[in-house]
Design a protein around this motif. Structure first.
Motif, PDB file in Angstrom:
ATOM      1  N   ASP A  92       0.868  -1.185   0.000  1.00 30.93           N
ATOM      2  CA  ASP A  92       0.000   0.000   0.000  1.00 30.93           C
ATOM      3  C   ASP A  92       0.909   1.242   0.000  1.00 30.93           C
ATOM      4  O   ASP A  92       2.142   1.126   0.023  1.00 30.93           O
ATOM      5  N   ALA A  93       0.281   2.454  -0.014  1.00 30.35           N
ATOM      6  CA  ALA A  93       1.072   3.681  -0.183  1.00 30.35           C
ATOM      7  C   ALA A  93       2.116   3.838   0.927  1.00 30.35           C
ATOM      8  O   ALA A  93       3.272   4.199   0.671  1.00 30.35           O
ATOM      9  N   GLU A  94       1.721   3.525   2.161  1.00 26.96           N
ATOM     10  CA  GLU A  94       2.647   3.684   3.286  1.00 26.96           C
ATOM     11  C   GLU A  94       3.797   2.671   3.186  1.00 26.96           C
ATOM     12  O   GLU A  94       4.966   2.993   3.428  1.00 26.96           O
ATOM     13  N   THR A  95       3.446   1.440   2.793  1.00 27.82           N
ATOM     14  CA  THR A  95       4.483   0.412   2.621  1.00 27.82           C
ATOM     15  C   THR A  95       5.461   0.834   1.522  1.00 27.82           C
ATOM     16  O   THR A  95       6.671   0.642   1.647  1.00 27.82           O
ATOM     17  N   MET A  96       4.915   1.433   0.464  1.00 26.53           N
ATOM     18  CA  MET A  96       5.786   1.866  -0.651  1.00 26.53           C
ATOM     19  C   MET A  96       6.843   2.852  -0.158  1.00 26.53           C
ATOM     20  O   MET A  96       8.001   2.787  -0.551  1.00 26.53           O
ATOM     21  N   ILE A  98       8.098   3.029   2.795  1.00 30.01           N
ATOM     22  CA  ILE A  98       9.083   2.301   3.609  1.00 30.01           C
ATOM     23  C   ILE A  98      10.012   1.478   2.703  1.00 30.01           C
ATOM     24  O   ILE A  98      11.224   1.424   2.911  1.00 30.01           O
ATOM     25  N   VAL A  99       9.426   0.869   1.661  1.00 32.44           N
ATOM     26  CA  VAL A  99      10.239   0.092   0.708  1.00 32.44           C
ATOM     27  C   VAL A  99      11.312   1.013   0.100  1.00 32.44           C
ATOM     28  O   VAL A  99      12.501   0.662   0.047  1.00 32.44           O
ATOM     29  N   GLN A 100      10.883   2.209  -0.311  1.00 33.44           N
ATOM     30  CA  GLN A 100      11.853   3.133  -0.916  1.00 33.44           C
ATOM     31  C   GLN A 100      12.927   3.541   0.092  1.00 33.44           C
ATOM     32  O   GLN A 100      14.117   3.577  -0.231  1.00 33.44           O
ATOM     33  N   MET A 101      12.510   3.824   1.315  1.00 32.61           N
ATOM     34  CA  MET A 101      13.493   4.233   2.332  1.00 32.61           C
ATOM     35  C   MET A 101      14.516   3.127   2.595  1.00 32.61           C
ATOM     36  O   MET A 101      15.712   3.374   2.669  1.00 32.61           O
ATOM     37  N   VAL A 102      14.013   1.905   2.730  1.00 33.24           N
ATOM     38  CA  VAL A 102      14.915   0.800   3.097  1.00 33.24           C
ATOM     39  C   VAL A 102      15.825   0.433   1.925  1.00 33.24           C
ATOM     40  O   VAL A 102      17.053   0.336   2.081  1.00 33.24           O
ATOM     41  N   LEU A 103      15.232   0.249   0.743  1.00 28.51           N
ATOM     42  CA  LEU A 103      16.053  -0.220  -0.392  1.00 28.51           C
ATOM     43  C   LEU A 103      16.993   0.877  -0.888  1.00 28.51           C
ATOM     44  O   LEU A 103      18.197   0.655  -1.039  1.00 28.51           O
ATOM     45  N   THR A 104      16.416   2.053  -1.134  1.00 31.47           N
ATOM     46  CA  THR A 104      17.182   3.118  -1.796  1.00 31.47           C
ATOM     47  C   THR A 104      17.967   3.958  -0.802  1.00 31.47           C
ATOM     48  O   THR A 104      19.107   4.342  -1.067  1.00 31.47           O
ATOM     49  N   PHE A 147       0.911  -0.980  -4.923  1.00 34.77           N
ATOM     50  CA  PHE A 147       1.957  -0.358  -5.753  1.00 34.77           C
ATOM     51  C   PHE A 147       3.071  -1.343  -6.116  1.00 34.77           C
ATOM     52  O   PHE A 147       4.258  -1.043  -5.967  1.00 34.77           O
ATOM     53  N   VAL A 148       2.704  -2.506  -6.583  1.00 32.93           N
ATOM     54  CA  VAL A 148       3.706  -3.428  -7.131  1.00 32.93           C
ATOM     55  C   VAL A 148       3.652  -3.270  -8.636  1.00 32.93           C
ATOM     56  O   VAL A 148       2.566  -3.268  -9.225  1.00 32.93           O
ATOM     57  N   GLY A 149       4.821  -3.097  -9.243  1.00 30.66           N
ATOM     58  CA  GLY A 149       4.847  -2.763 -10.663  1.00 30.66           C
ATOM     59  C   GLY A 149       5.357  -3.874 -11.555  1.00 30.66           C
ATOM     60  O   GLY A 149       6.147  -4.722 -11.142  1.00 30.66           O
ATOM     61  N   ASP A 150       4.859  -3.814 -12.782  1.00 30.81           N
ATOM     62  CA  ASP A 150       5.425  -4.577 -13.893  1.00 30.81           C
ATOM     63  C   ASP A 150       6.354  -3.618 -14.618  1.00 30.81           C
ATOM     64  O   ASP A 150       5.922  -2.519 -14.985  1.00 30.81           O
ATOM     65  N   VAL A 151       7.583  -3.996 -14.854  1.00 24.66           N
ATOM     66  CA  VAL A 151       8.504  -3.103 -15.556  1.00 24.66           C
ATOM     67  C   VAL A 151       8.090  -3.047 -17.026  1.00 24.66           C
ATOM     68  O   VAL A 151       7.976  -4.075 -17.685  1.00 24.66           O
ATOM     69  N   THR A 152       7.819  -1.842 -17.493  1.00 23.70           N
ATOM     70  CA  THR A 152       7.394  -1.699 -18.900  1.00 23.70           C
ATOM     71  C   THR A 152       8.530  -1.163 -19.771  1.00 23.70           C
ATOM     72  O   THR A 152       8.550  -1.386 -20.967  1.00 23.70           O
ATOM     73  N   GLU A 153       9.462  -0.414 -19.168  1.00 23.03           N
ATOM     74  CA  GLU A 153      10.590   0.124 -19.946  1.00 23.03           C
ATOM     75  C   GLU A 153      11.861   0.089 -19.106  1.00 23.03           C
ATOM     76  O   GLU A 153      11.822   0.407 -17.921  1.00 23.03           O
ATOM     77  N   VAL A 154      12.958  -0.266 -19.747  1.00 25.37           N
ATOM     78  CA  VAL A 154      14.275  -0.149 -19.100  1.00 25.37           C
ATOM     79  C   VAL A 154      15.104   0.791 -19.972  1.00 25.37           C
ATOM     80  O   VAL A 154      15.174   0.610 -21.188  1.00 25.37           O
ATOM     81  N   HIS A 155      15.670   1.813 -19.351  1.00 20.05           N
ATOM     82  CA  HIS A 155      16.538   2.755 -20.082  1.00 20.05           C
ATOM     83  C   HIS A 155      17.954   2.595 -19.523  1.00 20.05           C
ATOM     84  O   HIS A 155      18.325   3.287 -18.567  1.00 20.05           O
ATOM     85  N   SER A 183       3.830   8.031  -9.517  1.00 21.81           N
ATOM     86  CA  SER A 183       3.882   7.036  -8.441  1.00 21.81           C
ATOM     87  C   SER A 183       5.205   6.292  -8.488  1.00 21.81           C
ATOM     88  O   SER A 183       5.848   6.202  -9.532  1.00 21.81           O
ATOM     89  N   ARG A 184       5.593   5.760  -7.308  1.00 26.09           N
ATOM     90  CA  ARG A 184       6.719   4.833  -7.245  1.00 26.09           C
ATOM     91  C   ARG A 184       6.137   3.431  -7.210  1.00 26.09           C
ATOM     92  O   ARG A 184       5.074   3.232  -6.616  1.00 26.09           O
ATOM     93  N   TYR A 185       6.847   2.496  -7.805  1.00 19.81           N
ATOM     94  CA  TYR A 185       6.391   1.107  -7.768  1.00 19.81           C
ATOM     95  C   TYR A 185       7.460   0.210  -7.159  1.00 19.81           C
ATOM     96  O   TYR A 185       8.668   0.403  -7.410  1.00 19.81           O
ATOM     97  N   ASN A 186       7.005  -0.742  -6.397  1.00 17.53           N
ATOM     98  CA  ASN A 186       7.873  -1.728  -5.765  1.00 17.53           C
ATOM     99  C   ASN A 186       8.046  -2.886  -6.757  1.00 17.53           C
ATOM    100  O   ASN A 186       7.069  -3.520  -7.146  1.00 17.53           O
ATOM    101  N   ILE A 187       9.279  -3.114  -7.163  1.00 18.97           N
ATOM    102  CA  ILE A 187       9.535  -4.171  -8.150  1.00 18.97           C
ATOM    103  C   ILE A 187      10.293  -5.293  -7.458  1.00 18.97           C
ATOM    104  O   ILE A 187      11.305  -5.050  -6.788  1.00 18.97           O
ATOM    105  N   ASN A 188       9.843  -6.507  -7.638  1.00 20.13           N
ATOM    106  CA  ASN A 188      10.597  -7.647  -7.127  1.00 20.13           C
ATOM    107  C   ASN A 188      12.010  -7.574  -7.717  1.00 20.13           C
ATOM    108  O   ASN A 188      12.180  -7.352  -8.921  1.00 20.13           O
ATOM    109  N   ALA A 189      13.013  -7.741  -6.868  1.00 22.88           N
ATOM    110  CA  ALA A 189      14.388  -7.496  -7.310  1.00 22.88           C
ATOM    111  C   ALA A 189      14.865  -8.515  -8.348  1.00 22.88           C
ATOM    112  O   ALA A 189      15.664  -8.178  -9.233  1.00 22.88           O
ATOM    113  N   ASP A 190      14.363  -9.746  -8.260  1.00 20.49           N
ATOM    114  CA  ASP A 190      14.737 -10.748  -9.277  1.00 20.49           C
ATOM    115  C   ASP A 190      14.225 -10.313 -10.650  1.00 20.49           C
ATOM    116  O   ASP A 190      14.942 -10.370 -11.648  1.00 20.49           O
ATOM    117  N   THR A 191      12.956  -9.885 -10.661  1.00 19.32           N
ATOM    118  CA  THR A 191      12.325  -9.478 -11.916  1.00 19.32           C
ATOM    119  C   THR A 191      13.062  -8.285 -12.528  1.00 19.32           C
ATOM    120  O   THR A 191      13.350  -8.267 -13.730  1.00 19.32           O
TER     121      THR A 191
END
Ligand SMILES: Nc1ncnc2c1ncn2[C@@H]1O[C@H](COP(=O)(O)OP(=O)(O)O)[C@@H](O)[C@H]1O
Ligand SMILES: CC(=O)N[C@@H](CCC(=O)OP(=O)(O)O)C(=O)O
Length: 290
Positions: A92-96, A98-104, A147-155, A183-191
């Motif tokens: 959810d938005a709040e989890t997103m 936290i995900v950004q804070m922890v990972l990035t 807010f879990v994302g499918d990666v649509t573009e890689v640059h 929006s920010r999206y949480n992407i599984n790191a393997d994906t």
């Protein structure tokens, strides 16, 4: 180690590694470092040494990291529960945030610091930086993952620029929405790592995790499947042989292979210097997906 083996053995090891050096120098490899394999500081230091060695001899090395356990711990501190559906975190938005804070904010900088300490050149960035990863809300079997994302573009240009200058890019897997979506999206790191490997036309994609590889029985470490044929995957998921976090891990290997990455491996990040052993010997550790 130099005391334990003879001069001849020592020289033999280096000579045997030579063909592998030749095979990979100047080529790109993408390493995915899973959060579960990051928990031991001594092992983490050995992984950093391996990455610095690869980069120093001229292998273009990209590190994509996870951090699931650290996100769980931070969510727990804030009184939030972690919920996973088929290996993906309901975000959810709040989890997103936290995900950004922890990972990035935390893990990415910790890893860059360790790589510098190990004598490497490293730059940390997230999928948002330079628009590296764009994503849209995932839509799989009608399940709402927030807010879990499918990666649509890689640059990947920013990664190419850093690799050209001899840096190890260290990527955290938070993505920006598509054009017009801030929006920010949480992407599984393997994906995310697999998508990056395809975009960079990597020679090899290696996932470091906390199991010996794909196991026929998850409770039996000796049941390692050394070579997995992609044809067997759907029935292994259906029968529960492949479950939880192993689902996105295996699926993204198949994506990488389809996308043209010739070699993909899942190896045990708890084995000291697993990466070097995999890269420079024929010891065949872990699972190779074909
Ligand atoms: N057949 C299997 N073989 C090995 N691990 C499996 C299997 N099925 C499920 N798993 C689970 O997948 C986990 C690895 O995925 P994950 O926890 O997401 O790791 P990482 O943090 O490295 O991405 C293992 O710890 C194990 O619990
Ligand atoms: C969508 C989703 O599940 N994202 C992951 C991102 C981190 C990750 O993948 O970490 P590991 O590699 O340690 O599992 C999560 O929130 O845990």
């Amino acid at each position: 180690m130099s005391e334990a083996i003879s001069n001849k053995d020592w020289a033999d090891i280096l000579v045997q590694a030579l063909p592998y050096f030749k095979q990979y120098v100047g080529k790109t490899i993408v390493v995915k470092y899973g959060g579960n394999a990051m928990l031991n500081e001594t092992l983490k230091a050995a992984v950093m040494e391996d990455l610095v060695l690869l980069s120093t001899i001229g292998i273009r090395t990209v590190l994509v990291h996870g951090g699931g356990p650290e996100i769980n711990a931070m969510l727990e501190k804030t009184g939030k529960e972690s919920k996973f559906i088929n290996g993906l975190r309901y975000t959810d938005a709040e989890t997103m945030e936290i995900v950004q804070m922890v990972l990035t904010g935390k893990l990415n900088k910790d890893i860059v610091g360790l790589l510098l300490q190990a004598g490497g050149k490293a730059v940390g960035l997230s999928g948002v930086d330079s628009g590296l990863l764009r994503a849209k809300k995932i839509d799989k079997d009608g399940v709402d993952l927030g807010f879990v994302g499918d990666v649509t573009e890689v640059h990947p240009e920013i990664l190419e620029t850093l690799l050209d200058k001899g840096y190890i890019p260290v990527v955290s897997t938070v993505a920006l929405g598509e054009q017009g979506d801030m929006s920010r999206y949480n992407i599984n790191a393997d994906t995310a790592a697999a998508k990056i490997a395809v975009a960079l036309k990597a020679e090899k994609f290696v996932q470091l995790t906390n199991v010996p590889g794909l196991l026929r029985d998850v409770n039996d470490p000796s049941s390692l499947i050394s070579r997995l044929d992609h044809v067997a995957v759907p029935s292994m998921i259906a029968t529960g042989v492949i479950s939880e976090g192993m689902i996105p891990k295996i699926e993204c290997n198949l994506e990488a292979i389809k996308g043209g990455v010739p070699r993909t491996y899942i190896i045990d990040g708890r084995v000291p210097h697993a990466l070097l052993i995999e890269m420079f010997s024929d010891r065949g550790i872990g699972t190779m997906i074909v």
